[in-house]
Write an enzyme that holds these catalytic residues in place. Structure first.
Site, PDB file in Angstrom:
ATOM      1  N   ASP A   1       0.796  -1.225   0.000  1.00 36.12           N
ATOM      2  CA  ASP A   1       0.000   0.000   0.000  1.00 36.12           C
ATOM      3  C   ASP A   1       0.836   1.285   0.000  1.00 36.12           C
ATOM      4  OD1 ASP A   1      -2.358   1.482   0.023  1.00 36.12           O
ATOM      5  OD2 ASP A   1      -2.459   1.518   2.198  1.00 36.12           O
TER       6      ASP A   1
ATOM      7  N   CYS B   1     -22.008   5.627  -5.288  1.00 34.80           N
ATOM      8  CA  CYS B   1     -20.991   6.538  -4.760  1.00 34.80           C
ATOM      9  C   CYS B   1     -21.647   7.806  -4.205  1.00 34.80           C
ATOM     10  CB  CYS B   1     -19.992   6.906  -5.852  1.00 34.80           C
ATOM     11  SG  CYS B   1     -18.676   8.001  -5.271  1.00 34.80           S
TER      12      CYS B   1
ATOM     13  N   CYS C   1     -13.678  11.584  -3.155  1.00 42.18           N
ATOM     14  CA  CYS C   1     -13.980  10.268  -2.570  1.00 42.18           C
ATOM     15  C   CYS C   1     -14.163  10.397  -1.060  1.00 42.18           C
ATOM     16  CB  CYS C   1     -12.840   9.305  -2.889  1.00 42.18           C
ATOM     17  SG  CYS C   1     -13.007   7.684  -2.109  1.00 42.18           S
TER      18      CYS C   1
END
Length: 377
Positions: free
Chosen positions: A134, A198, A214
């Site tokens: 990550d 979303c 986001c």
């Protein structure tokens, strides 16, 4: 050395150490990804948390000269919270996203990758091995996609046939020339469930996300949250699962393979009001092992304040008033003023007017005005 036999031994060993899926790919550059990342930068869609050097993100040779292969791994994590505490009218709760349940996944995957490194170092003395999870330079999703772990869904997550998108990803670059696996064909088809779900429209189109909008990114920021997104946050304290829970490929998917990933319900769905006054030591002791604590307590507290405003929780007025009067951080004072106005109780007017007389910070004063305007409607 028999590379095919070694590959099979690695696969068998990975199962023994708790790796749920493993794949292999070449260390050739990710040219298609490079073009997408350049476009993302041009559009201003990146979050800012990524490795800024696109060459490092897309060219394994830039990270390890002589690299020939990349090993991708995936570990499935739970999607259902057992014995979840109820959120009541006087005891409202927030929620950490599923990817932050249990022990920080960076530690869990590094443990598996380290064991894999030891195994390979014994099998191939002098082998070059470089693992990352990550926070490393390479794109976990691009590696996993090319290694056949899963396909890249319209929600920008890797979706596996076995575990849906509820998987953590990691990878290891090596100079061992493993035979690459075949990528999995895209199975999203015409489905657009994630795009429709979303909360902020951050999924611009299938496979393209504006990270700046986001909710998962927004919950991790430390400044004032833009007012247009506060309603979208709801009671999320860290992260967002909307595009995953909406995905048909995740229906009925819930795996509990790893003890480290089992969530403590009281920790991942905590009471909101106590978060407003939690000290550094208690925060670290309670939430320190979660990946969702990496930005510290300030974003979590700000999000908790927004959640109380979302719930219009009048029982939280004393706690919010204390934050507005005493907290040294302007972001929390201002967000508390907004939440007090959002709750809409008539007794909040003198609270905000008193704060307005005392407050010196311009941004906080703006939030106080927003609160008062909501109360005057």
């Amino acid at each position: 050395m028999d590379i095919l036999q070694l590959k099979q031994e690695v696969i068998e060993y990975s199962k023994k150490i708790g790796i749920d899926k493993i794949g292999f790919t070449s260390a050739s550059p990710f040219e298609e990804l490079k073009a997408r990342l350049i476009r993302q930068q041009e559009l201003g869609y990146q979050s800012g948390f990524e490795e800024p050097d696109i060459e490092k993100r897309t060219n394994p040779q830039a990270l390890m000269p002589g690299a020939q292969s990349i090993i991708a791994i995936a570990l499935a994590y739970p999607s259902k919270l057992k014995n979840a505490p109820r959120s009541t009218r006087e005891e409202r709760r927030g929620l950490f996203a599923r990817a932050s349940w249990g022990e920080d996944y960076h530690r869990v995957l590094r443990d598996r990758l380290q064991k894999l490194e030891v195994f390979l170092a014994e099998k191939v003395p002098g082998a070059k091995l470089q693992s990352m999870v990550d926070t490393g330079e390479l794109s976990d999703r691009a590696v996993a996609e090319r290694a056949g772990i899963g396909w890249s869904g319209k929600n920008c997550a890797i979706i596996t046939p076995e575990f849906g998108s509820y998987v953590y990803l990691g990878e290891m670059i090596t100079n061992i020339p493993f035979e690459p696996d075949t990528p999995i064909e895209d199975q999203c088809g015409s489905c657009r469930a994630c795009l429709d779900a979303c909360p902020t429209g951050a999924l611009v189109q299938g496979g393209q996300i504006n990270a700046q909008q986001c909710v998962s990114f927004l919950t991790q920021t430390k400044d004032f949250l833009p007012e247009e997104f506060r309603t979208n946050i709801g009671n999320r304290l860290y992260g967002c699962d909307s595009c995953q829970t909406a995905c048909p490929k995740n229906k009925g998917v819930d795996f509990h393979f790893h003890e480290e990933m089992e969530p403590n319900p009281e920790v991942v769905k905590p009471l909101l009001k106590p978060l407003l006054s939690i000290g550094n030591r208690e925060f670290k002791e309670t939430f320190g092992t979660l990946s969702g604590s990496w930005r510290g307590k300030k974003p979590i507290q700000r999000n908790a304040i927004i959640a109380l405003g979302h719930f219009k929780d009048r029982t939280a007025l004393p706690e919010l008033t204390k934050v507005l009067k005493e907290d040294p951080r302007p972001v929390l004072r201002g967000t508390a003023a907004w939440a007090i106005g959002k709750i809409g109780n008539i007794e909040a007017i003198p609270i905000l007017e008193d704060a307005k007389r005392r407050e010196k910070d311009e941004q906080v004063l703006e939030e106080i005005e927003k609160g008062l305007n909501m109360l005057m409607v």
